[in-house]
Scaffold this active site. Structure first.
Site, short mmCIF file in Angstrom:
data_model
loop_
_atom_site.label_atom_id
_atom_site.label_comp_id
_atom_site.label_asym_id
_atom_site.label_seq_id
_atom_site.Cartn_x
_atom_site.Cartn_y
_atom_site.Cartn_z
N GLU A 87 -11.33 -2.09 -2.56
CA GLU A 87 -11.04 -1.22 -1.59
C GLU A 87 -10.01 -0.40 -2.48
OE1 GLU A 87 -9.16 -4.00 1.18
OE2 GLU A 87 -8.08 -5.00 -0.31
N ASP A 127 0.85 -1.26 -0.16
CA ASP A 127 0.11 -0.03 -0.03
C ASP A 127 0.91 1.32 -0.06
OD1 ASP A 127 -2.43 -1.62 0.06
OD2 ASP A 127 -2.43 -1.55 2.36
#
Length: 320
Positions: A199, A34
């Site tokens: 997401e 991420d």
């Protein structure tokens, strides 16, 4: 005749080799789950990522060599939730002379989550301010993780969400340390099938459109339980003339009804790309950055690599 044969061959190549490999990366290119990317005014690049209370890496160039510099929030978050010492999914933005680092406090599979923020004037040392006011508990239709701040031209918008009702946005104060008073969480994308595995929302502007990038599929633990082919992470996009809704994919399907045009997916040695963002580099123009598994190395979460590709928006849709 010859020109038509060449055109056919080029078309076949495009189908088979539809995605460029990530740009070269040197130094510490792992520890990149991420990622969030930003360039300081002096030309130094900073990369923030999940783990180690938000890992900081720096480099003189976008491709490296990357060097680990420590934790952004070494004492953990002020938010008193499980996961306050294991912070996730950072996002970094400069507003005026201040950098804002957003992060998630949660635990895997939990909906007891909150989005926090820290500030800095130099990207090296950070002051944790704790909660932004965006939080979730069981019973909500969203999960308050994966924050990404966006300026739509008139206001700050925070996109977030993971599984449950998928992706949402809410308005932020200016300066953007708290959600705006009375601001609602508005759904901007939803995958109706299966586990709603969507997401990592990230909005970027190009031309007249706001592009909503997101990750779709299974993200993690590939070394323990690899999903069926095609169900692993991939990066998709929808676009809208508004940053707060009306997103559709290339076929015109609403993003709130399962729409999404694939920008990047598994190919060659690249597996499960996701956790993406977009950065407008002064030399390269728009780039898509993300993490991925290099199948030549290993599938564990800790082995995920930092990937960068230039983006071409000439068709009206992002192509890597």
């Amino acid at each position: 005749m010859r020109s038509s044969i060449i055109a056919s061959l080029l078309s076949a190549v495009t189908v088979v080799y539809g995605y460029a490999n990530p740009m070269a990366c040197s130094g510490e290119c792992g520890n990149a789950h991420d990622p969030a990317l930003i360039r300081r005014d002096d030309g130094k690049y900073y990369r923030f990522s999940t783990g180690n209370k938000i890992s900081i890496h720096t480099a003189p160039s976008i491709t490296g060599p990357w060097t680990y510099k420590g934790a952004a929030i070494p004492n953990g978050s002020k938010i008193n939730l499980k996961g306050k010492d294991d912070l996730w999914a950072p996002d970094v933005t400069k507003v005026g002379n201040t950098y804002y680092l957003y992060y998630s406090v949660s635990s895997f599979g939990s909906q007891d989550s909150a989005i926090g923020v820290a500030t800095s004037t130099n990207l090296d040392t950070w002051t944790d301010l704790g909660a932004t006011g965006i939080a979730s508990k069981a019973g909500k239709n969203y999960n308050a993780i994966d924050p990404a701040l966006y300026w739509d031209g008139s206001k700050f918008v925070m996109s977030f969400g993971s599984f449950w009702g998928d992706l949402f946005s809410t308005n932020m104060q200016n300066p953007p340390v708290k959600a705006a008073a009375g601001a609602a969480a508005i759904g901007i994308a939803f995958k109706p099938e299966g586990e709603h595995a969507q997401e990592g929302a990230f909005i970027a502007k190009n031309g007249n459109y706001h592009y909503l990038f997101f990750s779709f599929g299974k993200c993690c633990h590939f070394d323990q339980n690899r999903p069926a082919k095609g169900q692993e992470y991939k990066i998709q996009v929808c676009r809208s003339t508004s940053a707060t809704g009306g997103f559709v994919d290339k076929a015109g399907k609403k993003c709130t009804e399962g729409g999404g045009t694939t920008v990047l997916e598994s190919h060659g040695f690249v597996y499960g790309p996701g956790g993406q963002g977009v950065y407008y580099d002064p030399k390269l123009g728009p780039v898509l950055y993300y993490h991925y598994v290099d199948t030549r190395i290993g599938y564990a979460d800790g082995q995920k690599k930092f990937g960068i590709n230039q983006i071409n928006f000439s068709s009206g849709w992002p192509v890597v």
